[in-house]
Design a protein around this motif. Structure first.
Motif, PDB file in Angstrom:
ATOM      1  N   UNK A 120       0.827  -1.205   0.000  1.00 12.72           N
ATOM      2  CA  UNK A 120       0.000   0.000   0.000  1.00 12.72           C
ATOM      3  C   UNK A 120       0.862   1.255   0.000  1.00 12.72           C
ATOM      4  N   UNK A 121       1.962   1.214   0.743  1.00  8.90           N
ATOM      5  CA  UNK A 121       2.815   2.400   0.861  1.00  8.90           C
ATOM      6  C   UNK A 121       3.456   2.773  -0.458  1.00  8.90           C
ATOM      7  N   UNK A 122       3.734   1.780  -1.298  1.00  9.38           N
ATOM      8  CA  UNK A 122       4.279   2.099  -2.622  1.00  9.38           C
ATOM      9  C   UNK A 122       3.192   2.649  -3.529  1.00  9.38           C
ATOM     10  N   UNK A 123       1.985   2.107  -3.423  1.00 11.09           N
ATOM     11  CA  UNK A 123       0.868   2.626  -4.214  1.00 11.09           C
ATOM     12  C   UNK A 123       0.543   4.066  -3.823  1.00 11.09           C
ATOM     13  N   UNK A 124       0.611   4.347  -2.536  1.00  5.30           N
ATOM     14  CA  UNK A 124       0.218   5.666  -2.035  1.00  5.30           C
ATOM     15  C   UNK A 124       1.369   6.667  -2.035  1.00  5.30           C
ATOM     16  N   UNK A 133       9.550   0.987   5.819  1.00  5.96           N
ATOM     17  CA  UNK A 133       8.509   0.467   6.703  1.00  5.96           C
ATOM     18  C   UNK A 133       8.607  -1.056   6.844  1.00  5.96           C
ATOM     19  N   UNK A 134       8.878  -1.743   5.744  1.00  2.00           N
ATOM     20  CA  UNK A 134       9.012  -3.194   5.799  1.00  2.00           C
ATOM     21  C   UNK A 134      10.173  -3.612   6.688  1.00  2.00           C
ATOM     22  N   UNK A 426       4.340   3.430  12.850  1.00  2.00           N
ATOM     23  CA  UNK A 426       3.769   2.761  11.685  1.00  2.00           C
ATOM     24  C   UNK A 426       2.282   3.095  11.551  1.00  2.00           C
ATOM     25  N   UNK A 427       1.592   3.153  12.668  1.00  2.00           N
ATOM     26  CA  UNK A 427       0.190   3.566  12.655  1.00  2.00           C
ATOM     27  C   UNK A 427       0.064   4.983  12.132  1.00  2.00           C
ATOM     28  N   UNK A 428       0.956   5.859  12.564  1.00  2.00           N
ATOM     29  CA  UNK A 428       0.936   7.233  12.072  1.00  2.00           C
ATOM     30  C   UNK A 428       1.181   7.312  10.577  1.00  2.00           C
ATOM     31  N   UNK A 429       2.085   6.480  10.064  1.00  2.00           N
ATOM     32  CA  UNK A 429       2.391   6.480   8.629  1.00  2.00           C
ATOM     33  C   UNK A 429       1.167   6.093   7.801  1.00  2.00           C
ATOM     34  N   UNK A 430       0.491   5.013   8.172  1.00  2.93           N
ATOM     35  CA  UNK A 430      -0.690   4.587   7.419  1.00  2.93           C
ATOM     36  C   UNK A 430      -1.842   5.573   7.594  1.00  2.93           C
ATOM     37  N   UNK A 431      -1.925   6.190   8.764  1.00  2.00           N
ATOM     38  CA  UNK A 431      -2.954   7.206   8.981  1.00  2.00           C
ATOM     39  C   UNK A 431      -2.735   8.401   8.057  1.00  2.00           C
ATOM     40  N   UNK A 432      -1.476   8.801   7.882  1.00  2.00           N
ATOM     41  CA  UNK A 432      -1.157   9.869   6.940  1.00  2.00           C
ATOM     42  C   UNK A 432      -1.619   9.518   5.537  1.00  2.00           C
ATOM     43  N   UNK A 433      -1.405   8.280   5.136  1.00  2.00           N
ATOM     44  CA  UNK A 433      -1.776   7.875   3.784  1.00  2.00           C
ATOM     45  C   UNK A 433      -3.267   7.761   3.576  1.00  2.00           C
ATOM     46  N   UNK A 434      -3.986   7.246   4.570  1.00  3.45           N
ATOM     47  CA  UNK A 434      -5.408   6.938   4.399  1.00  3.45           C
ATOM     48  C   UNK A 434      -6.305   8.137   4.707  1.00  3.45           C
ATOM     49  N   UNK A 448       7.687   9.231   9.546  1.00  5.86           N
ATOM     50  CA  UNK A 448       7.987   7.909  10.094  1.00  5.86           C
ATOM     51  C   UNK A 448       9.272   7.942  10.926  1.00  5.86           C
ATOM     52  N   UNK A 449      10.314   8.545  10.384  1.00  7.29           N
ATOM     53  CA  UNK A 449      11.591   8.619  11.100  1.00  7.29           C
ATOM     54  C   UNK A 449      11.473   9.465  12.366  1.00  7.29           C
ATOM     55  N   UNK A 450      10.693  10.532  12.302  1.00  5.36           N
ATOM     56  CA  UNK A 450      10.469  11.353  13.495  1.00  5.36           C
ATOM     57  C   UNK A 450       9.725  10.571  14.570  1.00  5.36           C
ATOM     58  N   UNK A 451       8.703   9.836  14.154  1.00  8.62           N
ATOM     59  CA  UNK A 451       7.938   9.034  15.101  1.00  8.62           C
ATOM     60  C   UNK A 451       8.805   7.989  15.795  1.00  8.62           C
TER      61      UNK A 451
END
Length: 638
Positions: A120-124, A133-134, A426-434, A448-451
């Protein structure tokens, strides 16, 4: 009352070994069964996601068993003895977490047609965000799995005298065996069996423990007299270890990182044959979470009543809080052969399910995110063998990681701390995307790095400088009815106050007392919020993403809930994302049985940009108004 003498810890008898061995045989047998049954289906999709044809029932049981591991079986009851029944508030956290996961995250992942969550992260965003992230997920999961492998090995060591590290290796070997042979289907069905074993094990401890404590009335009276059930603490101080707000808010962030965007959860949900089954699996799993939580908490309450006058940990009869539950079991079942084996099977079931799910998830993300990126056009046979090889590799790594878990203290806090520090960002990263369409790939990566920086800073600092007792508020564990383990004359109660009174509290700085003193349940919130704020700021500074460039299936329009009364304001809140292309009845009438999902058509050389196009594939069920996986023996490469 007569003084309490600690009972001796007996070893297993024949019937204990029979019960325990039965668990291993059945678990391994399920792996062999699916290896034989599915031998003609040799695609990696069949191995990693069960052909996307699972039903909600076994998936729900599997989800519950995987995240209610030996950490729950051993750690939660001892937490209740030491700190009270605050864990009951997790019922609220679990409810919020499952609802948000089912309605916000899972629909996006399911409709995107992905196998690895990080696709998803590559798509978004971009390929670079996906790889980072992986990699962090792999590190997080290996760390966490090390804790849950060590926990039941500790239980075995205490109740059977088995070599501790021999037990660790036995755990890893059995998990790796059936996971490698049977793939996701073996993992799911073995989890379902192990979930039943966990509930039966808990019930046996609850029933016999209550009887020996004098009945439910006596248990209730003990807690009422000691005020150990006074959990209505609404203090908003984030430095307090457990309060209503700490668990309801901090616990929600922690478990949302586990359920909402964790590969182990998402992988089993997308293995369901339809989106409707995936959501139903999560809601059924919620019931299972409630049951296991209540069993664990009540086991702790019964154990507290049983040892009310002589706490075995404080008295020195055991060396760690996590040994309290196996010690209690061997005490109440000392004249009942077979039941100690049932409890160890209960703890072992939690670990087998968690470790197997982790191994399968690790193999999936590694294969999908790394192997397929570097080795194009792999045959189905090679893909399957590589996937199985990865299961073996990660089985070894997770087992080896258990050695470090012995240095992490209490298993519950260690496990949730790892999930909080890693899962929050990681939750913050996906929240940013969605939820935030204007977030670009630079904001996502920077956030992500800051989190991670913030969550690891506070987590590692708290490990080095533990919170003071005045913030953790442990219960007063009495020892006036017991003797020292190596003495028959001096009650421990005559020594303990003297020891405590002569121990001066070390001086602590403002940073240590406030930042490092934050409750471990807030680590996830710190990482998530830090990631979101930094991600949004970086995106606006570097040039925000335009909504028209984002496929609508990758963003969830939650603004529709608040602007339902006006189409004009709804579209304004979409920030340019064309949700009307895929939502509502127009999409169903236009596409019928075709779902438009984003696929990557080409790879940009620098790896920092993305190219998305729309390509129709079968999948939308107009009757159920949800997406359905088609049973296809041939793997579809994205």
């Amino acid at each position: 009352m007569s003084q309490f003498q600690a009972p001796e810890i007996n070893n297993f008898v024949v019937w204990d070994y029979v019960v325990f061995a039965a668990l291993l045989v059945v678990s391994a047998g399920i792996g062999v069964f699916f290896a034989i049954k599915e031998r003609k289906k040799k695609t990696s999709k069949e191995f990693l996601v069960g052909g996307r044809q699972m039903t909600c029932g076994p998936v729900a049981l599997s989800l519950t068993a995987s995240f209610m591991s030996a950490v729950t079986v051993l750690g939660t009851p001892s937490e209740v003895v030491r700190f009270g029944a605050f864990y009951l508030f997790f019922i609220i956290s679990y409810t919020v977490v499952i609802t948000v996961s089912a309605e916000l995250f899972i629909p996006v992942f399911y409709r995107s047609g992905i196998t690895s969550t990080y696709e998803y992260l590559q798509l978004r965003f971009s390929r670079s965000v996906r790889y980072v992230a992986t990699l962090m997920y792999i590190i997080q999961t290996i760390l966490y799995t090390g804790v849950v492998v060590y926990a039941p090995a500790l239980a075995l060591n205490q109740v059977t005298g088995f070599n501790l590290w021999g037990s660790v290796f036995a755990t890893g070997i059995v998990c790796t065996f059936y996971c490698t042979l049977g793939g996701l289907k073996a993992v799911v069905w073995t989890d379902a069996f192990q979930m039943i074993v966990m509930v039966v094990g808990f019930l046996s401890v609850l029933i016999e423990g209550t009887i020996q404590a004098g009945g439910p009335t006596e248990v209730w009276t003990s807690h009422k007299m000691d005020h150990s059930l006074d959990i209505a603490d609404f203090d908003t101080d984030p430095l307090r270890r457990h309060t209503f707000w700490t668990i309801a808010v901090g616990g929600t962030f922690t478990w949302l990182g586990i359920y909402g965007v964790n590969q182990s959860t998402v992988q089993r949900c997308i293995s369901c044959k339809s989106e409707k089954h995936a959501k139903l699996a999560l809601y059924l799993n919620l019931v299972g979470l409630w049951i296991i939580l209540v069993c664990a908490v009540f086991s702790g309450l019964v154990m507290y009543a049983h040892y009310r006058g002589c706490d075995p940990w404080t008295a020195g009869f055991i060396t760690a809080p996590d040994q309290m539950m196996p010690y209690f079991v061997m005490h109440i079942f000392r004249k009942m052969p077979g039941l100690p084996g049932l409890f160890v099977a209960c703890a072992f079931s939690g670990t087998l399910s968690t470790v197997a799910a982790s191994i399968n998830a690790l193999a999936t993300v590694t294969f999908e995110d790394f192997v397929k990126s570097f080795f194009k056009n792999l045959s189905d046979k090679k893909s399957t063998w590589i996937s199985k090889g990865l299961c073996i590799v990660f089985g070894v790594l997770c087992t080896a990681m258990a050695v470090a878990a012995s240095l992490m203290g209490g298993v519950v806090q260690a496990a949730l701390s790892i999930h909080g520090m890693c899962g929050g960002p990681m939750l913050g990263l996906f929240t940013l995307g969605i939820l935030f369409p204007w977030t670009n790939w630079k904001g996502a990566l920077g956030g992500l790095l800051t989190g991670y920086t913030l969550s690891f800073w506070v987590g590692i600092g708290a490990f080095i400088y533990p919170a003071p007792v005045k913030k953790t508020l442990p219960l007063l564990l009495r020892t006036d009815e017991c003797l020292l383990a190596n003495s028959t004359m001096n009650p421990l109660s005559t020594i303990l106050p003297t020891v405590l009174s002569t121990t001066a509290a070390p001086e602590r700085s403002v940073l240590v007392d406030n930042w490092y003193g934050i409750s471990y349940l807030y680590y996830s919130a710190v990482g998530c919020i830090g990631c979101i704020i930094a991600g949004l700021l970086i995106s606006f500074v570097t040039g925000r993403e335009h909504g028209r460039n984002i496929d609508p299936l990758l963003v969830r329009p939650i603004c529709n809930l608040f602007c339902f009364w006006s189409d004009k304001y709804k579209k304004l809140c979409w920030c340019g994302v064309q949700h009307d292309r895929v939502d509502d009845e127009d999409f169903v009438n236009l596409q019928k049985d075709v779902a438009i999902i984003p696929v990557i058509e080409k790879q940009i050389e620098n790896g920092f940009e993305k190219d998305q196009s729309l390509k129709p594939i079968p999948g939308y069920n107009s009757n159920e108004k949800s997406y359905t996986n088609k049973n296809d023996d041939k793997e579809t490469h994205m």
